[in-house]
Design an enzyme around this catalytic site. Structure first.
Site, PDB file in Angstrom:
ATOM      1  N   GLY A  87     -51.860  -8.392 116.979  1.00 17.99           N
ATOM      2  CA  GLY A  87     -51.857  -7.240 117.884  1.00 17.99           C
ATOM      3  C   GLY A  87     -51.379  -7.630 119.273  1.00 17.99           C
ATOM      4  O   GLY A  87     -50.696  -6.862 119.946  1.00 17.99           O
ATOM      5  N   LYS A 123     -55.212 -18.848 121.986  1.00 20.94           N
ATOM      6  CA  LYS A 123     -54.190 -17.917 121.503  1.00 20.94           C
ATOM      7  C   LYS A 123     -53.774 -16.943 122.612  1.00 20.94           C
ATOM      8  O   LYS A 123     -52.590 -16.719 122.838  1.00 20.94           O
ATOM      9  CB  LYS A 123     -54.864 -17.138 120.359  1.00 20.94           C
ATOM     10  CG  LYS A 123     -54.002 -16.579 119.303  1.00 20.94           C
ATOM     11  CD  LYS A 123     -54.790 -16.450 117.997  1.00 20.94           C
ATOM     12  CE  LYS A 123     -55.863 -15.386 117.968  1.00 20.94           C
ATOM     13  NZ  LYS A 123     -55.357 -14.023 117.845  1.00 20.94           N
ATOM     14  N   SER A 124     -54.754 -16.373 123.304  1.00 19.20           N
ATOM     15  CA  SER A 124     -54.432 -15.361 124.321  1.00 19.20           C
ATOM     16  C   SER A 124     -53.588 -15.967 125.438  1.00 19.20           C
ATOM     17  O   SER A 124     -52.621 -15.360 125.910  1.00 19.20           O
ATOM     18  CB  SER A 124     -55.718 -14.796 124.928  1.00 19.20           C
ATOM     19  OG  SER A 124     -56.395 -14.043 123.980  1.00 19.20           O
ATOM     20  N   ASP A 141     -64.243 -10.957 120.805  1.00 18.04           N
ATOM     21  CA  ASP A 141     -63.846 -11.707 119.601  1.00 18.04           C
ATOM     22  C   ASP A 141     -64.982 -12.564 119.052  1.00 18.04           C
ATOM     23  O   ASP A 141     -64.873 -13.110 117.951  1.00 18.04           O
ATOM     24  CB  ASP A 141     -62.638 -12.596 119.920  1.00 18.04           C
ATOM     25  CG  ASP A 141     -61.394 -11.754 120.143  1.00 18.04           C
ATOM     26  OD1 ASP A 141     -61.332 -10.625 119.629  1.00 18.04           O
ATOM     27  OD2 ASP A 141     -60.486 -12.216 120.849  1.00 18.04           O
ATOM     28  N   ARG A 157     -49.291 -15.320 126.319  1.00 17.38           N
ATOM     29  CA  ARG A 157     -48.895 -14.886 127.663  1.00 17.38           C
ATOM     30  C   ARG A 157     -47.997 -15.915 128.337  1.00 17.38           C
ATOM     31  O   ARG A 157     -47.028 -15.567 129.014  1.00 17.38           O
ATOM     32  CB  ARG A 157     -50.139 -14.646 128.513  1.00 17.38           C
ATOM     33  CG  ARG A 157     -50.884 -13.380 128.116  1.00 17.38           C
ATOM     34  CD  ARG A 157     -52.314 -13.454 128.593  1.00 17.38           C
ATOM     35  NE  ARG A 157     -53.029 -12.195 128.456  1.00 17.38           N
ATOM     36  CZ  ARG A 157     -53.584 -11.765 127.314  1.00 17.38           C
ATOM     37  NH1 ARG A 157     -53.476 -12.478 126.210  1.00 17.38           N
ATOM     38  NH2 ARG A 157     -54.230 -10.605 127.280  1.00 17.38           N
ATOM     39  N   GLN A 164     -55.217  -6.412 126.061  1.00 21.55           N
ATOM     40  CA  GLN A 164     -53.856  -6.251 125.528  1.00 21.55           C
ATOM     41  C   GLN A 164     -53.167  -5.068 126.192  1.00 21.55           C
ATOM     42  O   GLN A 164     -51.992  -5.152 126.570  1.00 21.55           O
ATOM     43  CB  GLN A 164     -53.910  -6.050 124.013  1.00 21.55           C
ATOM     44  CG  GLN A 164     -54.379  -7.290 123.275  1.00 21.55           C
ATOM     45  CD  GLN A 164     -54.398  -7.119 121.778  1.00 21.55           C
ATOM     46  OE1 GLN A 164     -54.079  -6.046 121.258  1.00 21.55           O
ATOM     47  NE2 GLN A 164     -54.775  -8.161 121.075  1.00 21.55           N
ATOM     48  N   LYS A 175     -60.070  -3.858 114.985  1.00 25.89           N
ATOM     49  CA  LYS A 175     -59.455  -5.189 115.059  1.00 25.89           C
ATOM     50  C   LYS A 175     -58.667  -5.459 113.775  1.00 25.89           C
ATOM     51  O   LYS A 175     -58.326  -4.532 113.067  1.00 25.89           O
ATOM     52  CB  LYS A 175     -60.539  -6.240 115.308  1.00 25.89           C
ATOM     53  CG  LYS A 175     -61.250  -6.063 116.641  1.00 25.89           C
ATOM     54  CD  LYS A 175     -60.320  -6.348 117.802  1.00 25.89           C
ATOM     55  CE  LYS A 175     -60.973  -6.139 119.137  1.00 25.89           C
ATOM     56  NZ  LYS A 175     -60.024  -6.227 120.240  1.00 25.89           N
TER      57      LYS A 175
END
Ligand code: S3P
Length: 458
Positions: free
Chosen positions: A110, A28-29, A342, A33, A183, A369
């Site tokens: 987020g 996901k991260s 996480d 990006r 983030q 979170k």
């Protein structure tokens, strides 16, 4: 069939064995990006292996509202593939974005909200960023303050969403971040790309470095002075300085296959670690050293962890096998928490099966979170019969606990739903998870795969 107004329940049956090889959705991260940076490149980028979850879909929808074209390409393996074509530059709006017709809905994500705020701060368009009830509760002052120091025009609801970003000219600044947050770092770097003068960031602990890796691959003028990632159990603080200088060279387009999400894989690793002889192999998973601290923590508890690196281009990936052995308690400090932020809910679930008191400190961020993850795990595990001590910035878990099945709540948080489901595998009766459909934000197939690795159904 459950009615739309009734939260979805999932029941996890205790299992006697876990074995299998599987793949997890794309990271996901990295996906957020790659899509956002692709929108700034000097040409079309191809991003494959994207996860199907709602968080990344929110970023895709947000970029489309800003005039970025995202069109399907054949997936090259698992996941979803998109061609990212930056909006045609109008000369009127920096980065070539279009003014969106309505608020950008960041849903539960987020990362979407904070990164898009940084992206838009130095653009020439205005946009409102909003999200669901959970996202509206989360702190946004942590990005508003540094972005304002760069000259950004940002309004909020007293430090929370909705955020109104009015793009303007920015100046690079030196930022010393009070909290370790990838983030926040990434929002500042995105703003720094449009700023005049260098942007520097000092992190209190090293955090995931995907933005830095992608920017470097795209030819940005970025320098990183980093300490190596913390070793498991050492709780050793670090420092990490990132410097971004404005460059007149355009950013090169990306051609990236997103590896599997190690934070999703962590639930299977945790499950295998919980009982001697249980084992699982996850293939094609991201092995970026800023994301693998959880593997070291499992090893420090006594699990067997075998890593095989398959490729190390922009983002390393390979396979991880975890085999369960008798576990013992460990102490986890702030550097480990930052590096495995996480994965802490999964670690708390594993700690129920370790001999001794597993103590986690420096974890106040977990309360901020998608839900308060310390309270959520403490509540769920207490209902299942574990003794847990909660502190404002941490938790201690007394193990080994003979878990009993119970009805527990995810509090609408995907990682709590998955961590409690894993704990349920070792319980003495069925565990029912309320509001379990929230796994769709990162891992829509989680419960199907759970049944497959426990042999409950193919
Ligand atoms: C993320 C950073 C972390 C993490 C989140 C994804 C990212 O948040 O918890 O799931 O992609 O940058 P913080 O930066 O708030 O710690």
């Amino acid at each position: 069939m459950l009615g739309a107004e009734i939260d979805q329940l999932e029941t996890v049956a205790p299992t006697t064995h876990i074995a299998g090889t599987l793949r997890v959705p794309g990271d996901k991260s990295i996906a957020h990006r790659a899509l956002i940076l692709g929108a700034l490149a000097d040409g079309d980028s191809i991003i494959t292996g994207l996860p199907e979850g709602q968080d990344v879909r929110a970023t895709v929808a947000g970029l489309r509202s800003l005039g970025v074209r995202l069109s399907p390409v054949s997936p090259r393996g698992s996941g979803w593939g998109l061609r990212v074509s930056p909006a045609p530059s109008s000369g009127q709006s920096g980065w070539g974005f279009a003014t969106p017709h309505g608020p950008l809905d960041c849903a539960n994500s987020g990362t979407t909200m904070r990164l898009l705020a940084g992206l838009l701060a130095g653009s020439r368009v205005s946009a409102t960023l909003d999200g669901d009830a959970s996202l509206r509760r989360r702190p946004m002052a942590r990005i508003i303050e540094p972005l304002r120091r760069m000259g950004a025009r940002l309004d909020s609801n007293d430090g929370r969403a909705p955020l109104i970003v009015t793009g303007t000219a920015l100046q690079g600044r030196h930022h010393v971040l009070p909290v370790a947050s990838a983030q926040v770092k990434s929002a500042i770097l995105l703003a720094g790309l449009a700023a005049s003068g260098p942007t520097t960031i000092v992190e209190p602990e090293p955090t995931r470095d995907h933005t830095e890796r992608l920017l470097t691959a795209m030819g940005a003028d970025l320098r990183v002075n980093s300490f190596p990632p913390p070793l498991a159990g050492e709780g050793r603080g670090g420092g990490h300085t990132i410097e971004l200088r404005p460059s007149h060279r355009p950013l090169r387009p990306l051609d990236l296959g997103v590896p599997g999400d190690v934070s999703s894989a962590a639930f299977w690793m945790a499950a295998a670690a919980m009982r001697p002889g249980w084992s699982v192999t996850i293939q094609g998973v991201g092995l970026n050293p800023t994301r693998t601290a959880f593997l070291g923590l499992l090893e420090a508890m006594g699990a067997e962890v075998v890593v095989e690196l398959a490729s190390a281009e922009i983002e390393p990936l390979g396979s991880v096998t975890v085999v369960g052995h008798q576990l013992h308690a460990i102490e986890v400090g702030p550097a480990d928490v930052a590096a495995a932020v996480d994965e802490i809910p999964a670690l708390i679930a594993v700690a129920t099966q370790a001999v001794g008191v597993t103590r986690i400190d420096g974890a106040a961020e977990l309360r901020l979170k998608e839900s308060d993850r310390i309270a959520g795990m403490a509540d769920g595990l207490r209902r299942m019969g574990t003794a847990v001590d909660e502190r404002p910035d941490g938790i201690s878990v007394h193990g080994p606990a003979a878990l009993r099945g119970a009805t527990v709540s995810s509090n609408g948080d995907h990682r709590i739903a998955m961590a409690l489901a894993i704990a349920g595998l070792t319980a003495s009766g069925p565990t029912t998870i309320e509001d379990a459909d929230c796994v769709a934000v990162s891992y829509p197939d989680f419960f199907t795969q759970l049944r497959a690795i426990t042999g409950e159904e193919a």
